[in-house]
Design an enzyme around this catalytic site. Sequence first.
Site, PDB file in Angstrom:
ATOM      1  N   GLY A  14       0.834  -1.211   0.000  1.00 43.02           N
ATOM      2  CA  GLY A  14       0.000   0.000   0.000  1.00 43.02           C
ATOM      3  C   GLY A  14       0.859   1.247   0.000  1.00 43.02           C
ATOM      4  O   GLY A  14       1.907   1.282   0.640  1.00 43.02           O
ATOM      5  N   ARG A  24      13.472  10.096  -2.543  1.00 42.69           N
ATOM      6  CA  ARG A  24      14.396  11.226  -2.765  1.00 42.69           C
ATOM      7  C   ARG A  24      15.635  11.077  -1.891  1.00 42.69           C
ATOM      8  O   ARG A  24      16.772  11.259  -2.350  1.00 42.69           O
ATOM      9  CB  ARG A  24      13.662  12.532  -2.444  1.00 42.69           C
ATOM     10  N   VAL A  26      16.943   8.386  -0.570  1.00 47.96           N
ATOM     11  CA  VAL A  26      17.784   7.257  -0.993  1.00 47.96           C
ATOM     12  C   VAL A  26      18.592   7.655  -2.234  1.00 47.96           C
ATOM     13  O   VAL A  26      19.813   7.460  -2.303  1.00 47.96           O
ATOM     14  CB  VAL A  26      16.913   6.008  -1.282  1.00 47.96           C
ATOM     15  N   ARG A  28      19.340  10.681  -3.467  1.00 50.20           N
ATOM     16  CA  ARG A  28      20.338  11.748  -3.259  1.00 50.20           C
ATOM     17  C   ARG A  28      21.515  11.261  -2.415  1.00 50.20           C
ATOM     18  O   ARG A  28      22.659  11.647  -2.640  1.00 50.20           O
ATOM     19  CB  ARG A  28      19.655  12.948  -2.583  1.00 50.20           C
ATOM     20  N   ARG A  75       1.133  -5.049  -5.973  1.00 46.30           N
ATOM     21  CA  ARG A  75       1.275  -6.308  -5.233  1.00 46.30           C
ATOM     22  C   ARG A  75       1.590  -7.382  -6.273  1.00 46.30           C
ATOM     23  O   ARG A  75       1.095  -7.328  -7.393  1.00 46.30           O
ATOM     24  CB  ARG A  75       0.008  -6.611  -4.463  1.00 46.30           C
ATOM     25  N   ASP A 106       4.882  -4.844   6.066  1.00 46.38           N
ATOM     26  CA  ASP A 106       5.334  -6.178   6.482  1.00 46.38           C
ATOM     27  C   ASP A 106       5.407  -7.171   5.324  1.00 46.38           C
ATOM     28  O   ASP A 106       6.321  -7.990   5.265  1.00 46.38           O
ATOM     29  CB  ASP A 106       4.493  -6.714   7.640  1.00 46.38           C
ATOM     30  N   GLY A 107       4.469  -7.107   4.384  1.00 45.00           N
ATOM     31  CA  GLY A 107       4.521  -8.011   3.236  1.00 45.00           C
ATOM     32  C   GLY A 107       5.767  -7.761   2.409  1.00 45.00           C
ATOM     33  O   GLY A 107       6.465  -8.696   1.990  1.00 45.00           O
ATOM     34  N   THR A 129       4.293   2.725   5.535  1.00 41.81           N
ATOM     35  CA  THR A 129       2.893   2.284   5.661  1.00 41.81           C
ATOM     36  C   THR A 129       2.165   3.234   6.600  1.00 41.81           C
ATOM     37  O   THR A 129       2.758   3.713   7.564  1.00 41.81           O
ATOM     38  CB  THR A 129       2.796   0.833   6.196  1.00 41.81           C
ATOM     39  N   ASP A 131      -0.105   2.343   8.542  1.00 40.12           N
ATOM     40  CA  ASP A 131      -0.679   1.580   9.667  1.00 40.12           C
ATOM     41  C   ASP A 131       0.123   1.632  10.962  1.00 40.12           C
ATOM     42  O   ASP A 131      -0.404   1.299  12.022  1.00 40.12           O
ATOM     43  CB  ASP A 131      -0.857   0.108   9.257  1.00 40.12           C
ATOM     44  N   ASP A 133       2.287  -0.367  11.951  1.00 44.72           N
ATOM     45  CA  ASP A 133       2.218  -1.707  12.531  1.00 44.72           C
ATOM     46  C   ASP A 133       3.513  -2.493  12.393  1.00 44.72           C
ATOM     47  O   ASP A 133       3.497  -3.708  12.210  1.00 44.72           O
ATOM     48  CB  ASP A 133       1.049  -2.492  11.911  1.00 44.72           C
ATOM     49  N   ARG A 158     -17.807  16.043  13.064  1.00 43.43           N
ATOM     50  CA  ARG A 158     -18.275  16.544  14.369  1.00 43.43           C
ATOM     51  C   ARG A 158     -19.191  17.765  14.191  1.00 43.43           C
ATOM     52  O   ARG A 158     -20.194  17.906  14.891  1.00 43.43           O
ATOM     53  CB  ARG A 158     -17.060  16.884  15.234  1.00 43.43           C
ATOM     54  N   GLY A 174      -6.231   0.592   8.951  1.00 40.43           N
ATOM     55  CA  GLY A 174      -5.263   0.032   9.892  1.00 40.43           C
ATOM     56  C   GLY A 174      -5.070  -1.458   9.737  1.00 40.43           C
ATOM     57  O   GLY A 174      -4.305  -2.066  10.463  1.00 40.43           O
ATOM     58  N   ARG A 175      -5.797  -2.055   8.800  1.00 36.26           N
ATOM     59  CA  ARG A 175      -5.744  -3.518   8.643  1.00 36.26           C
ATOM     60  C   ARG A 175      -5.943  -4.186   9.999  1.00 36.26           C
ATOM     61  O   ARG A 175      -6.952  -3.982  10.647  1.00 36.26           O
ATOM     62  CB  ARG A 175      -4.434  -3.937   7.978  1.00 36.26           C
ATOM     63  N   ALA A 190     -13.432  11.122  20.849  1.00 37.55           N
ATOM     64  CA  ALA A 190     -14.419  10.044  20.659  1.00 37.55           C
ATOM     65  C   ALA A 190     -14.974   9.561  21.997  1.00 37.55           C
ATOM     66  O   ALA A 190     -14.300   9.636  23.030  1.00 37.55           O
ATOM     67  CB  ALA A 190     -13.759   8.876  19.926  1.00 37.55           C
ATOM     68  N   HIS A 255      -9.991   5.625   1.456  1.00 30.79           N
ATOM     69  CA  HIS A 255      -8.670   5.888   0.890  1.00 30.79           C
ATOM     70  C   HIS A 255      -8.172   7.319   1.009  1.00 30.79           C
ATOM     71  O   HIS A 255      -7.003   7.570   0.708  1.00 30.79           O
ATOM     72  CB  HIS A 255      -8.630   5.417  -0.566  1.00 30.79           C
TER      73      HIS A 255
HETATM   74  P1  ATP Z   1       0.867  -2.371   3.550  1.00 33.59           P
HETATM   75  O1  ATP Z   1       1.111  -2.753   4.998  1.00 33.59           O
HETATM   76  O2  ATP Z   1       0.833  -0.913   3.364  1.00 33.59           O
HETATM   77  O3  ATP Z   1      -0.282  -3.097   2.908  1.00 33.59           O
HETATM   78  P2  ATP Z   1       2.741  -4.343   2.639  1.00 33.59           P
HETATM   79  O4  ATP Z   1       4.170  -4.253   2.257  1.00 33.59           O
HETATM   80  O5  ATP Z   1       2.449  -5.158   3.869  1.00 33.59           O
HETATM   81  O6  ATP Z   1       2.170  -2.872   2.728  1.00 33.59           O
HETATM   82  P3  ATP Z   1       1.598  -6.475   0.994  1.00 33.59           P
HETATM   83  O7  ATP Z   1       0.627  -6.392  -0.112  1.00 33.59           O
HETATM   84  O8  ATP Z   1       1.270  -7.317   2.169  1.00 33.59           O
HETATM   85  O9  ATP Z   1       1.914  -4.971   1.416  1.00 33.59           O
HETATM   86  O10 ATP Z   1       2.995  -7.021   0.405  1.00 33.59           O
HETATM   87  C1  ATP Z   1       3.589  -6.412  -0.742  1.00 33.59           C
HETATM   88  C2  ATP Z   1       4.196  -7.462  -1.628  1.00 33.59           C
HETATM   89  O11 ATP Z   1       5.227  -8.154  -0.923  1.00 33.59           O
HETATM   90  C3  ATP Z   1       3.261  -8.573  -2.071  1.00 33.59           C
HETATM   91  O12 ATP Z   1       2.436  -8.210  -3.163  1.00 33.59           O
HETATM   92  C4  ATP Z   1       4.261  -9.651  -2.501  1.00 33.59           C
HETATM   93  O13 ATP Z   1       4.774  -9.409  -3.784  1.00 33.59           O
HETATM   94  C5  ATP Z   1       5.387  -9.463  -1.472  1.00 33.59           C
HETATM   95  N1  ATP Z   1       5.235 -10.486  -0.436  1.00 33.59           N
HETATM   96  C6  ATP Z   1       4.377 -10.503   0.596  1.00 33.59           C
HETATM   97  N2  ATP Z   1       4.457 -11.653   1.291  1.00 33.59           N
HETATM   98  C7  ATP Z   1       5.400 -12.413   0.653  1.00 33.59           C
HETATM   99  C8  ATP Z   1       5.950 -13.727   0.847  1.00 33.59           C
HETATM  100  N3  ATP Z   1       5.547 -14.508   1.840  1.00 33.59           N
HETATM  101  N4  ATP Z   1       6.898 -14.149  -0.009  1.00 33.59           N
HETATM  102  C9  ATP Z   1       7.328 -13.367  -1.014  1.00 33.59           C
HETATM  103  N5  ATP Z   1       6.846 -12.142  -1.270  1.00 33.59           N
HETATM  104  C10 ATP Z   1       5.898 -11.665  -0.451  1.00 33.59           C
END
Ligand code: ATP
Length: 325
Positions: A14, A24, A26, A28, A75, A106-107, A129, A131, A133, A158, A174-175, A190, A255
């Site tokens: 996201g 920028r 990185v 520069r 993604r 995290d992904g 992110t 979030d 998190d 409000r 916040g997922r 709130a 969004h």
């Molecule tokens: P946000 O928290 O803002 O959603 P994010 O980095 O957690 O950001 P994700 O969509 O969870 O977003 O992950 C981004 C990309 O990371 C995924 O589309 C995928 O390509 C890669 N990714 C996530 N999990 C794995 C995994 N287990 N193995 C390999 N690649 C991964």
Amino acid sequence: MTQIKNIGVYTSGGDSPGMNAAIRAVVRTAIYYNLEVTGIRRGYDGMIKGDLFPMNRKSVSNIIGRGGTILKTARSEQFKTPEGRKLAHEQLLANGVDALVAIGGDGTFTGARIFGEEFDFPIVGLPGTIDNDLCGTDFTIGYDTAINTVINAVDKIRDTAESHDRLFIVEVMGRDSGLIALRTGIASGAEAILIPESKTDLAAVFERLESGRKDKSSKIIMVAESGEVSDAFEIGKQIKERFPQYDTRISILGHIQRGGRPSCMDRVLASRVGVAAVEGLMKGHRNEMVGLIHNQIAFTPFEHAIKHNIDINEDFLKIVEILSI
Ligand code: ATP
């Protein structure tokens, strides 16, 4: 340790406000240290498809204040497969890239960790992110802007809630994390906050509405998306049934929370961790995220950064209870 010559940079997952400021920083910093820098469009998807291009000082002119990401984000399911990652590795080698800065959540770091270990490839991550998190940083890039967007929106809600004596259920992003809801709930006065991490349930909210001041003209209940107690519409339905006397409305902020010009805090955070990422790679850091802990640069291994065991500050919930009387 081989000397790094060409750093690839990408944004993934996201988008969040401040990602451009991080890109920028990185670019520069790499140029400052006489390194080459390669932009990778659309995250892992672009890496696999070879959407790489050389970046220079001017590539990042006048982007520090822009929301979104000039590198685009995506993604990629393919990157989750060994075949996909092999293609990505081939593209990096073909373009002379010998280290990476990953900007995402995290992904993104899960993918980076697997890739880094699989190909012995140096990667450092920046926490991008809204979030907040991730472990290993007090704040993520985009969180401050997002929470300010939320409170500006809730201030407007409000106004209308007050004029019509309404109860508003406001759902924020916040997922699996309630950190946006928690902070913005306090900041917008709130009555109650429903977040996945807390034991707060609808019964407690009902009790608060029952025992609360009857002469209050507006009420805001802040709900984190994907919380334990289902979504804002379900909560709204139950409140309407239980309190038919309230004119209850639901507002899903959606969004707008991801967009907009990054706040000063996010621009500075992105700039600091962006510089540290490049310097860290040059010093041999790899498989780590750069964050700020107590206002100091800190490197945290990816596997720890993505752990999702961020403790919420229980005092925050008590503050809401005390201040919403
Ligand atoms: P946000 O928290 O803002 O959603 P994010 O980095 O957690 O950001 P994700 O969509 O969870 O977003 O992950 C981004 C990309 O990371 C995924 O589309 C995928 O390509 C890669 N990714 C996530 N999990 C794995 C995994 N287990 N193995 C390999 N690649 C991964």
